[in-house]
Design a protein around this motif. Structure first.
Motif, PDB file in Angstrom:
ATOM      1  N   ARG A 164       0.856  -1.183   0.000  1.00  0.00           N
ATOM      2  CA  ARG A 164       0.000   0.000   0.000  1.00  0.00           C
ATOM      3  C   ARG A 164       0.890   1.230   0.000  1.00  0.00           C
ATOM      4  N   GLU A 165       0.361   2.325  -0.453  1.00  0.00           N
ATOM      5  CA  GLU A 165       1.120   3.571  -0.524  1.00  0.00           C
ATOM      6  C   GLU A 165       1.029   4.275   0.829  1.00  0.00           C
ATOM      7  N   LYS A 166       2.120   4.274   1.548  1.00  0.00           N
ATOM      8  CA  LYS A 166       2.140   4.905   2.863  1.00  0.00           C
ATOM      9  C   LYS A 166       2.025   6.410   2.738  1.00  0.00           C
ATOM     10  N   SER A 167       2.721   6.947   1.764  1.00  0.00           N
ATOM     11  CA  SER A 167       2.615   8.360   1.405  1.00  0.00           C
ATOM     12  C   SER A 167       2.937   8.447  -0.073  1.00  0.00           C
ATOM     13  N   LYS A 168       2.835   9.609  -0.641  1.00  0.00           N
ATOM     14  CA  LYS A 168       3.022   9.738  -2.080  1.00  0.00           C
ATOM     15  C   LYS A 168       4.403   9.252  -2.501  1.00  0.00           C
ATOM     16  N   GLY A 169       4.390   8.214  -3.333  1.00  0.00           N
ATOM     17  CA  GLY A 169       5.646   7.677  -3.852  1.00  0.00           C
ATOM     18  C   GLY A 169       6.364   6.731  -2.918  1.00  0.00           C
ATOM     19  N   VAL A 170       5.786   6.422  -1.734  1.00  0.00           N
ATOM     20  CA  VAL A 170       6.434   5.540  -0.756  1.00  0.00           C
ATOM     21  C   VAL A 170       5.547   4.321  -0.529  1.00  0.00           C
ATOM     22  N   LEU A 171       6.027   3.127  -0.937  1.00  0.00           N
ATOM     23  CA  LEU A 171       5.269   1.882  -0.782  1.00  0.00           C
ATOM     24  C   LEU A 171       5.697   1.149   0.484  1.00  0.00           C
ATOM     25  N   GLU A 172       4.724   0.497   1.094  1.00  0.00           N
ATOM     26  CA  GLU A 172       4.974  -0.281   2.298  1.00  0.00           C
ATOM     27  C   GLU A 172       4.385  -1.678   2.107  1.00  0.00           C
ATOM     28  N   VAL A 173       5.170  -2.703   2.452  1.00  0.00           N
ATOM     29  CA  VAL A 173       4.683  -4.078   2.420  1.00  0.00           C
ATOM     30  C   VAL A 173       3.931  -4.332   3.724  1.00  0.00           C
ATOM     31  N   VAL A 174       2.646  -4.652   3.619  1.00  0.00           N
ATOM     32  CA  VAL A 174       1.831  -4.818   4.827  1.00  0.00           C
ATOM     33  C   VAL A 174       1.602  -6.286   5.182  1.00  0.00           C
ATOM     34  N   SER A 175       1.645  -7.178   4.187  1.00  0.00           N
ATOM     35  CA  SER A 175       1.427  -8.595   4.487  1.00  0.00           C
ATOM     36  C   SER A 175       1.923  -9.457   3.326  1.00  0.00           C
ATOM     37  N   VAL A 176       2.099 -10.748   3.619  1.00  0.00           N
ATOM     38  CA  VAL A 176       2.538 -11.719   2.601  1.00  0.00           C
ATOM     39  C   VAL A 176       1.676 -12.967   2.738  1.00  0.00           C
ATOM     40  N   ASP A 177       1.100 -13.417   1.619  1.00  0.00           N
ATOM     41  CA  ASP A 177       0.331 -14.668   1.593  1.00  0.00           C
ATOM     42  C   ASP A 177       1.299 -15.799   1.235  1.00  0.00           C
ATOM     43  N   TRP A 178       1.829 -16.449   2.258  1.00  0.00           N
ATOM     44  CA  TRP A 178       2.863 -17.466   2.024  1.00  0.00           C
ATOM     45  C   TRP A 178       2.298 -18.695   1.322  1.00  0.00           C
ATOM     46  N   GLY A 179       0.999 -18.904   1.404  1.00  0.00           N
ATOM     47  CA  GLY A 179       0.409 -20.032   0.707  1.00  0.00           C
ATOM     48  C   GLY A 179       0.447 -19.886  -0.801  1.00  0.00           C
ATOM     49  N   ARG A 180       0.559 -18.657  -1.294  1.00  0.00           N
ATOM     50  CA  ARG A 180       0.603 -18.408  -2.734  1.00  0.00           C
ATOM     51  C   ARG A 180       2.006 -18.027  -3.207  1.00  0.00           C
ATOM     52  N   ALA A 181       2.964 -18.025  -2.305  1.00  0.00           N
ATOM     53  CA  ALA A 181       4.321 -17.634  -2.669  1.00  0.00           C
ATOM     54  C   ALA A 181       4.966 -18.688  -3.564  1.00  0.00           C
ATOM     55  N   PRO A 182       5.762 -18.283  -4.544  1.00  0.00           N
ATOM     56  CA  PRO A 182       6.480 -19.264  -5.380  1.00  0.00           C
ATOM     57  C   PRO A 182       7.481 -20.028  -4.523  1.00  0.00           C
ATOM     58  N   PRO A 183       7.819 -21.257  -4.919  1.00  0.00           N
ATOM     59  CA  PRO A 183       8.775 -22.042  -4.126  1.00  0.00           C
ATOM     60  C   PRO A 183      10.139 -21.363  -4.081  1.00  0.00           C
ATOM     61  N   PHE A 184      10.752 -21.369  -2.902  1.00  0.00           N
ATOM     62  CA  PHE A 184      12.082 -20.778  -2.750  1.00  0.00           C
ATOM     63  C   PHE A 184      12.740 -21.381  -1.520  1.00  0.00           C
ATOM     64  N   GLU A 185      14.056 -21.264  -1.464  1.00  0.00           N
ATOM     65  CA  GLU A 185      14.816 -21.719  -0.305  1.00  0.00           C
ATOM     66  C   GLU A 185      15.347 -20.503   0.451  1.00  0.00           C
ATOM     67  N   LEU A 186      15.296 -20.577   1.772  1.00  0.00           N
ATOM     68  CA  LEU A 186      15.791 -19.470   2.578  1.00  0.00           C
ATOM     69  C   LEU A 186      17.267 -19.226   2.277  1.00  0.00           C
ATOM     70  N   VAL A 187      17.614 -17.973   2.104  1.00  0.00           N
ATOM     71  CA  VAL A 187      19.000 -17.591   1.815  1.00  0.00           C
ATOM     72  C   VAL A 187      19.716 -17.390   3.139  1.00  0.00           C
ATOM     73  N   GLU A 188      20.804 -18.115   3.319  1.00  0.00           N
ATOM     74  CA  GLU A 188      21.548 -18.017   4.566  1.00  0.00           C
ATOM     75  C   GLU A 188      22.338 -16.717   4.629  1.00  0.00           C
ATOM     76  N   LYS A 189      22.423 -16.173   5.828  1.00  0.00           N
ATOM     77  CA  LYS A 189      23.213 -14.959   6.023  1.00  0.00           C
ATOM     78  C   LYS A 189      24.690 -15.306   5.974  1.00  0.00           C
ATOM     79  N   ALA A 190      25.463 -14.444   5.335  1.00  0.00           N
ATOM     80  CA  ALA A 190      26.919 -14.644   5.293  1.00  0.00           C
ATOM     81  C   ALA A 190      27.510 -14.280   6.651  1.00  0.00           C
ATOM     82  N   ALA A 191      28.479 -15.080   7.071  1.00  0.00           N
ATOM     83  CA  ALA A 191      29.123 -14.821   8.360  1.00  0.00           C
ATOM     84  C   ALA A 191      30.169 -13.724   8.171  1.00  0.00           C
ATOM     85  N   VAL A 192      29.756 -12.488   8.374  1.00  0.00           N
ATOM     86  CA  VAL A 192      30.664 -11.353   8.205  1.00  0.00           C
ATOM     87  C   VAL A 192      30.647 -10.523   9.472  1.00  0.00           C
ATOM     88  N   ALA A 193      31.675  -9.709   9.622  1.00  0.00           N
ATOM     89  CA  ALA A 193      31.767  -8.822  10.778  1.00  0.00           C
ATOM     90  C   ALA A 193      30.764  -7.694  10.634  1.00  0.00           C
TER      91      ALA A 193
END
Length: 316
Positions: A164-193
């Motif tokens: 949804r548009e939080k303000s003019k030109g600024v989009l905000e993700v409010v929810s995710v329907d995980w049941g309809r999400a395409p298949p994917f594997e979680l990306v592991e965080k790199a072990a960095v300082a």
């Protein structure tokens, strides 16, 4: 005695009856023996010629056998080499089939974006912040994908990611329907300082101001006052680069003109980020850069002449 005499007489009569037959057989045997002797004599006479013929025949036979054996060996070797080549080709084909193709930039970025929303930044969250975090997590920005722009990428996830548009030109993700999400594997965080460890404040200065002003009819977020916290021009450019990556927005640094210390020959710098990110940047300065005193002025204001002169080339 009478019986023995009779038997003897019978034997003599039988012998007398067979006499002509035995003589005929003996004569035949003698004639056959003579023929054999003549054949032996003829063979001895022509022995030299026979040996030569035999040797020649033997040589031809050996050559034929040798040539045939060589030909068969060569044919067998060729068939073996061909079979080996076929086997190698089959092995290569199997390896090619077994080796999965590397993921495309689209797949990498989408997996990183969905991972960010599922694990790292739970909605509601600014779309620009999620896109920037995904680029950092996956090592591929949205510009490297076929979508090129964040808006088109979000359109491809319509029905999965609700924005949804939080303000003019600024989009905000409010929810995710995980049941309809395409298949994917979680990306592991790199072990960095800690990436911001070298950019934390080295001094305790005055209040840093984060404000939103309009430049050429566009909302821009300005950060002023970092100089007092140990951020010179070089370090402020590093902060701007971090904000650019985090929010996927253009960011630049320019010297402020007409400041109070200009008379002493000193220069002070400001950071400008295109877009309305005052509150988010204020949080980042406190959390990641150790700037504890931050004043956020979220209301948009008019651009000053100083801003226009400082950032004129950076605003398109």
């Amino acid at each position: 005695d009478l019986r023995g005499r009779e038997l003897k007489d019978d034997a003599q009569r039988a012998k007398a009856a067979r006499g002509p037959a035995l003589e005929a057989e003996l004569a035949y045997a003698e004639a056959r023996l003579a023929e054999l002797q003549r054949a032996v004599d003829d063979a001895v006479t022509s022995n030299g010629v026979a040996e030569t013929a035999v040797e020649g025949a033997a040589g031809e036979t050996d050559a034929a056998v040798s040539d045939g054996a060589d030909a068969e060996t060569a044919g067998a070797d060729s068939e073996t080499d061909a079979a080996a080549d076929d086997t190698a080709a089959d092995d290569d084909a199997d390896e090619e089939e077994d080796a999965a193709p590397p993921p495309s930039p689209d797949e990498i970025f989408r997996a990183a974006f969905l991972t960010t929303l599922r694990r790292d930044l739970k909605p509601p969250v600014l779309a620009a912040e999620a896109v920037g975090a995904a680029a950092k997590l996956g090592g591929a920005s949205v510009k490297e994908t076929t979508w090129k722009k964040a808006a088109k990428f979000l359109e491809s996830l319509a029905g999965v990611v609700d924005c949804r548009e939080k303000s003019k030109g600024v989009l905000e993700v409010v929810s995710v329907d995980w049941g309809r999400a395409p298949p994917f594997e979680l990306v592991e965080k790199a072990a960095v300082a800690d990436e911001f460890a070298a950019l934390r404040a080295t001094k305790r200065g005055g209040c840093v101001t984060v404000s939103v002003r309009r430049v050429r009819n566009k909302n821009c977020t300005f950060v002023d006052g970092l100089d007092g916290w140990g951020f010179d021009e070089t370090r402020q450019k590093a902060v701007a680069a971090a904000l650019r990556t985090k929010f996927s927005a253009a960011a630049s640094v320019a010297a402020r003109k007409g400041t109070e210390d200009n008379r002493k020959g000193k220069k002070f710098f400001s950071i400008m980020v295109q877009g309305k990110y005052a509150e988010q940047i204020g949080d980042v300065l406190r959390r990641d850069f150790g700037v504890l005193t931050v004043s956020v002025q979220a209301k948009k204001g008019l651009v000053t002449k100083k801003d226009r002169q400082a950032f004129d080339d950076d605003i398109s």
